[in-house]
Write an enzyme that holds these catalytic residues in place. Structure first.
Site, mmCIF file in Angstrom:
data_model
loop_
_atom_site.group_PDB
_atom_site.id
_atom_site.type_symbol
_atom_site.label_atom_id
_atom_site.label_comp_id
_atom_site.label_asym_id
_atom_site.label_seq_id
_atom_site.Cartn_x
_atom_site.Cartn_y
_atom_site.Cartn_z
ATOM 1 N N CYS A 145 0.850 -1.191 0.000
ATOM 2 C CA CYS A 145 0.000 0.000 0.000
ATOM 3 C C CYS A 145 0.887 1.241 0.000
ATOM 4 O O CYS A 145 2.073 1.180 0.338
ATOM 5 C CB CYS A 145 -0.943 0.019 1.201
ATOM 6 S SG CYS A 145 -0.108 0.074 2.790
ATOM 7 N N ASP A 146 0.268 2.346 -0.380
ATOM 8 C CA ASP A 146 0.939 3.635 -0.394
ATOM 9 C C ASP A 146 0.708 4.303 0.941
ATOM 10 O O ASP A 146 -0.442 4.479 1.357
ATOM 11 C CB ASP A 146 0.390 4.498 -1.540
ATOM 12 C CG ASP A 146 1.090 5.835 -1.617
ATOM 13 O OD1 ASP A 146 2.123 5.985 -0.952
ATOM 14 O OD2 ASP A 146 0.603 6.721 -2.331
ATOM 15 N N LYS A 147 1.768 4.698 1.627
ATOM 16 C CA LYS A 147 1.630 5.231 2.981
ATOM 17 C C LYS A 147 0.922 6.581 2.999
ATOM 18 O O LYS A 147 0.158 6.878 3.907
ATOM 19 C CB LYS A 147 2.999 5.372 3.642
ATOM 20 C CG LYS A 147 2.949 5.931 5.060
ATOM 21 C CD LYS A 147 4.342 6.058 5.644
ATOM 22 C CE LYS A 147 4.276 6.588 7.071
ATOM 23 N NZ LYS A 147 3.687 7.931 7.134
#
Length: 456
Positions: free
Chosen positions: A393-395
């Site tokens: 996932c993208d933080k």
């Protein structure tokens, strides 16, 4: 005439090209929700043809500012008038796209009660009552085991269905509470006055006033900037670095041009004036939501496995029942007794307690996840989460709240902590009466552009 020449000369069949006499676009047609994106034929034109058919040409970033303002019938200084706002709101609808995706409560309850494997339990309960009815017609005192079995099956269905409905309703209630905590408003110029309006009431041609900390409420073309106007487009493009915008077009495609700000982007620095060019489902984020909704939903792993298991046992039960039915005739039983054998064998092979055990197990897992601040959308997702080994996932804005705050301060060569999560009096671990802290706080206040609003 007989050849129809008069009819051909007087009949006009000119198709509407959606253009005015001077060649400007009159309006962008509104198409039904189900056909706005998913029902389009991509053909050879690709994405450009899809965008044009969906909501008109995306050329707002390439047009000269005055030509764009003339197309939208607005002015950077005066904005729109009240009649224009009402007309555009009636023509294009409110600036929202999530309301049509909400499922009514009665449909959610109906799905939990009769959806999936519950249909097999309902079938077993009906067969139990049919068996009792046949026996009641043959005997004055029929056995009551089938009545008890049918009632027990219905109780199992109701308990498991209501339990699943409560869990899904809790998730929906949490989503609604999050929306209430973050009310969406926008500052616009209308009839020469700057005012704050609900973001849902924005229309094409509205002049937006964007400041640091604002969430861009609609797709808009930048008209004027100051103080290095910068936005965070991570919600749209996934870029972690903020992008500085200005009124000049920098790319042929609108998504990559530096003179466009898109809905759901966050302003991290500076001020700007912009004109709204897209609202609601026609925005970039709106089309993403539309494509997501149009994408067919796949069954979860546990749903497929449970369905296959129940189908297998049901087929086995039906086959065994038919064998017993044939053997009963061969052995000389009356046909009603043979039907009772058939129904009894089928009901006996239905796993009555399977759904109850699965629902209770998933509910316990969902409760443990809820204690760790993990909201489960539906119970079936719990098993999928447990079967996941790696999550990518993208933080930015995903694992965090996307709200920067002060956690530590450096005063007199010491690092102090500040509990900015507190609403009234944040906890601190340093001397607030020292002159160093007062000077630091004074400098921070003078350099801040934050605007405090009452929670009411």
């Amino acid at each position: 005439n007989a050849d129809g020449s008069y009819r051909r000369a007087t009949t006009l069949s000119v198709t509407d090209d959606n253009l005015t006499a001077v060649g400007n676009v009159k309006s962008f047609r509104k198409t039904p929700y189900t056909s706005r994106i998913a029902g389009l034929d991509y053909g050879d034109g690709g994405v450009k043809e899809m965008e044009y058919l969906a909501d008109g040409p995306r050329d707002e970033h390439r047009l000269p500012i005055q030509e764009l303002l003339a197309r939208l019938v607005t002015d950077i200084g005066t904005g729109l008038t009240a009649p224009q706002v009402r007309a555009n709101l009636e023509l294009y609808g409110p600036n929202t796209f999530s309301a049509s995706l909400q499922v009514p409560e009665w449909i959610r309850l109906f799905k939990c009660l009769i959806g999936g494997a519950s249909l097999f339990l309902w079938g077993a309960a009906i067969l139990s009552f049919v068996n009792f009815s046949i026996q009641a017609g043959l005997s004055a005192q029929p056995p009551t085991e089938n009545i008890y079995l049918g009632v027990a099956l219905i109780i199992v269905i109701l308990v498991t269905g209501i339990f699943s409905y409560i869990k899904e309703s809790q998730k929906a209630a949490i989503d609604r509470e999050f929306e209430k905590l973050c009310p969406r408003t926008a500052k616009v110029i209308r009839e020469c006055e700057e005012m704050e309006v609900p973001a849902e009431d924005l229309v094409l041609g509205d002049i937006l006033c964007l400041r640091t900390g604002d969430i861009v409420p609609a797709d808009c073309r930048i008209l004027d900037t100051s103080d290095g106007f910068t936005v965070d487009n991570s919600a749209i493009t996934g870029e972690s670095e903020p992008i500085e915008l200005d009124p000049t077009a920098t790319h042929e495609k609108q998504l990559f041009s530096r003179n466009m700000a898109f809905c759901s982007s966050c302003v991290v620095r500076g001020r700007a004036k912009a004109v709204v060019t897209r609202t609601g489902i026609h925005t970039v984020i709106g089309q993403m939501a539309d494509l997501t909704a149009a994408n067919p939903k796949r069954e979860t792993m546990i749903t497929r496995e449970v369905s296959a298991y129940i189908h297998t046992f049901t087929m086995i039960g039906v086959a065994m029942g038919m064998v017993c039915f044939v053997l009963s005739f061969i052995l000389g039983y009356f046909w009603i007794d043979a039907i009772l054998f058939l129904i009894g064998v089928i009901v006996a092979n239905v796993p009555e307690g399977l759904m109850a055990v699965i629902t209770i197990s998933l509910s316990l897992s969902a409760s443990r996840l809820a204690k760790r601040n993990c909201v489960v959308k539906n119970l079936e997702a719990v098993e999928t989460i447990g079967a996941t080994s790696i999550i990518l996932c993208d933080k930015t804005g995903t694992l965090t709240m996307n709200q920067p705050s002060v956690a530590h301060v450096w005063i007199d060569n010491n690092i102090g902590e500040v509990d900015t999560a507190a609403e009234d009096t944040p906890g601190i671990t340093f001397d607030a009466s020292s002159s160093s802290w007062k000077n630091l706080a004074r400098a921070a206040v003078l350099c801040s552009r934050a605007e405090f609003a009452s929670s009411g």
